[in-house]
Motif scaffolding. Structure first.
Motif, short mmCIF file in Angstrom:
data_model
loop_
_atom_site.label_atom_id
_atom_site.label_comp_id
_atom_site.label_asym_id
_atom_site.label_seq_id
_atom_site.Cartn_x
_atom_site.Cartn_y
_atom_site.Cartn_z
N MET A 1 -9.43 -9.91 1.34
CA MET A 1 -9.26 -8.72 0.81
C MET A 1 -8.28 -9.50 -0.78
N ARG A 2 -8.02 -8.85 -1.17
CA ARG A 2 -7.95 -9.55 -3.12
C ARG A 2 -6.32 -8.27 -3.20
N THR A 3 -5.55 -9.05 -3.61
CA THR A 3 -4.18 -8.18 -3.57
C THR A 3 -3.92 -8.02 -4.96
N TYR A 4 -3.39 -7.16 -5.77
CA TYR A 4 -3.54 -6.92 -7.23
C TYR A 4 -1.75 -6.15 -6.55
N ARG A 5 -0.75 -6.63 -8.24
CA ARG A 5 0.77 -6.02 -8.50
C ARG A 5 0.66 -5.31 -9.41
N GLY A 6 1.56 -4.60 -9.20
CA GLY A 6 2.16 -4.16 -10.04
C GLY A 6 3.02 -3.31 -10.43
N GLY A 11 10.25 -2.95 -14.28
CA GLY A 11 10.86 -3.10 -12.92
C GLY A 11 11.43 -3.38 -11.46
N ALA A 12 11.85 -2.24 -11.86
CA ALA A 12 12.91 -1.14 -10.91
C ALA A 12 11.96 -0.79 -9.18
N ILE A 13 11.46 -0.79 -9.94
CA ILE A 13 9.58 -0.55 -8.26
C ILE A 13 8.69 -1.78 -8.54
N HIS A 14 8.29 -2.19 -7.28
CA HIS A 14 7.41 -2.71 -7.37
C HIS A 14 5.85 -2.79 -6.55
N LEU A 15 4.68 -2.51 -6.94
CA LEU A 15 3.74 -2.69 -5.63
C LEU A 15 2.83 -3.40 -5.65
N THR A 16 2.62 -3.72 -4.22
CA THR A 16 1.53 -4.53 -3.71
C THR A 16 -0.02 -3.61 -3.22
N PHE A 17 -1.10 -3.76 -3.82
CA PHE A 17 -2.20 -3.41 -3.75
C PHE A 17 -3.14 -4.42 -3.25
N LEU A 51 -0.91 -0.74 0.69
CA LEU A 51 -0.03 -0.08 -0.93
C LEU A 51 1.61 -0.50 0.43
N ILE A 52 1.98 -1.39 -0.58
CA ILE A 52 3.18 -2.15 -0.43
C ILE A 52 4.25 -1.57 -1.46
N VAL A 53 5.15 0.01 -1.67
CA VAL A 53 5.86 -0.02 -2.94
C VAL A 53 7.34 -0.32 -2.27
N SER A 54 7.60 -1.47 -3.21
CA SER A 54 8.91 -2.03 -2.75
C SER A 54 10.14 -1.55 -4.22
N VAL A 55 11.20 -1.34 -3.17
CA VAL A 55 12.57 -1.13 -3.76
C VAL A 55 13.76 -1.10 -3.74
N ASP A 89 3.32 14.42 5.72
CA ASP A 89 3.46 15.05 6.75
C ASP A 89 2.21 13.98 8.20
N GLY A 90 3.06 13.83 9.07
CA GLY A 90 2.03 13.53 10.09
C GLY A 90 2.95 11.38 10.07
N ASP A 91 2.07 11.63 11.21
CA ASP A 91 2.81 9.17 11.68
C ASP A 91 2.47 8.89 11.03
N ASP A 92 1.02 8.95 10.03
CA ASP A 92 0.38 7.99 9.66
C ASP A 92 0.09 7.95 7.69
N PRO A 93 1.53 7.54 7.77
CA PRO A 93 1.57 8.07 5.79
C PRO A 93 0.53 7.20 4.68
N ARG A 94 0.20 7.61 3.60
CA ARG A 94 -1.05 7.32 3.32
C ARG A 94 -0.67 8.17 2.30
N ALA A 95 -1.27 6.72 1.37
CA ALA A 95 -0.77 6.88 -0.57
C ALA A 95 -2.42 6.51 -1.36
N ILE A 96 -1.90 7.12 -2.43
CA ILE A 96 -3.03 6.48 -3.56
C ILE A 96 -1.84 5.92 -4.50
N VAL A 97 -2.70 4.57 -5.50
CA VAL A 97 -2.09 3.84 -6.41
C VAL A 97 -2.45 4.61 -7.77
N ILE A 98 -1.59 4.77 -8.49
CA ILE A 98 -1.27 4.69 -9.84
C ILE A 98 -2.38 3.39 -10.48
N VAL A 99 -3.45 3.47 -11.13
CA VAL A 99 -4.28 2.08 -11.75
C VAL A 99 -3.53 1.86 -12.62
#
Length: 142
Positions: A1-6, A11-17, A51-55, A89-99
């Motif tokens: 696995m590789r990690t990409y940040r954004g 700078g209020a919201i951080h991404l780890t993909f 994906l991790i979204v941190s705020v 919806d559901g107990d298994d949240p899923r996401a897309i990241v905006i490149v």
């Protein structure tokens, strides 16, 4: 696995993909709904990734819903950058990241595939997202 940040511009919201797919091999999708077209959205997901979204301050994270209301579109309240979409919806949240919100966005170089989801019903949309989107965690620290 590789990690990409954004994250957002201010700078209020951080991404780890995290993904096992090389950026140049990853399918990039360009949803053709009015919201995504207006944002110039280029979305990616790895169902085996994460994906991790941190705020720090939840008040800075705007969750916008429209259409079938099956996802929150995450936007920074301060700078207006659209960073991700998360299922509601559901107990298994899923996401897309905006490149476009990733620091290494030029590495995600495949031509975006135009996608039109207008014919989907609610159940079909949820099923597609569960299969094609990735696990997500939204961390609020403040």
């Amino acid at each position: 696995m590789r990690t990409y940040r954004g994250g957002c511009h201010c700078g209020a919201i951080h991404l780890t993909f995290e993904t096992g797919i090389e950026p140049s091999d990853m399918e990039i999708r360009a949803c053709q709904c009015a919201f995504c077209v207006r944002h110039g959205s280029r979305a990616a997901a790895d169902p085996q990734g994460r994906l991790i979204v941190s705020v720090e301050d939840e008040a800075r994270l705007h969750r916008y819903r429209f259409g079938l209301r099956t996802a929150d579109y995450l936007i920074c309240r301060d700078c207006g950058v659209y960073i991700a979409a998360v299922t509601t919806d559901g107990d298994d949240p899923r996401a897309i990241v905006i490149v476009n919100a990733l620091d290494e966005r030029p590495r995600f170089s495949r031509e975006p595939v135009p996608m039109d989801y207008d014919a989907e019903d609610r159940e079909g949309r949820i099923a597609r997202r569960q299969a094609r989107w990735m696990p997500v965690e939204v961390k609020v620290s403040g």
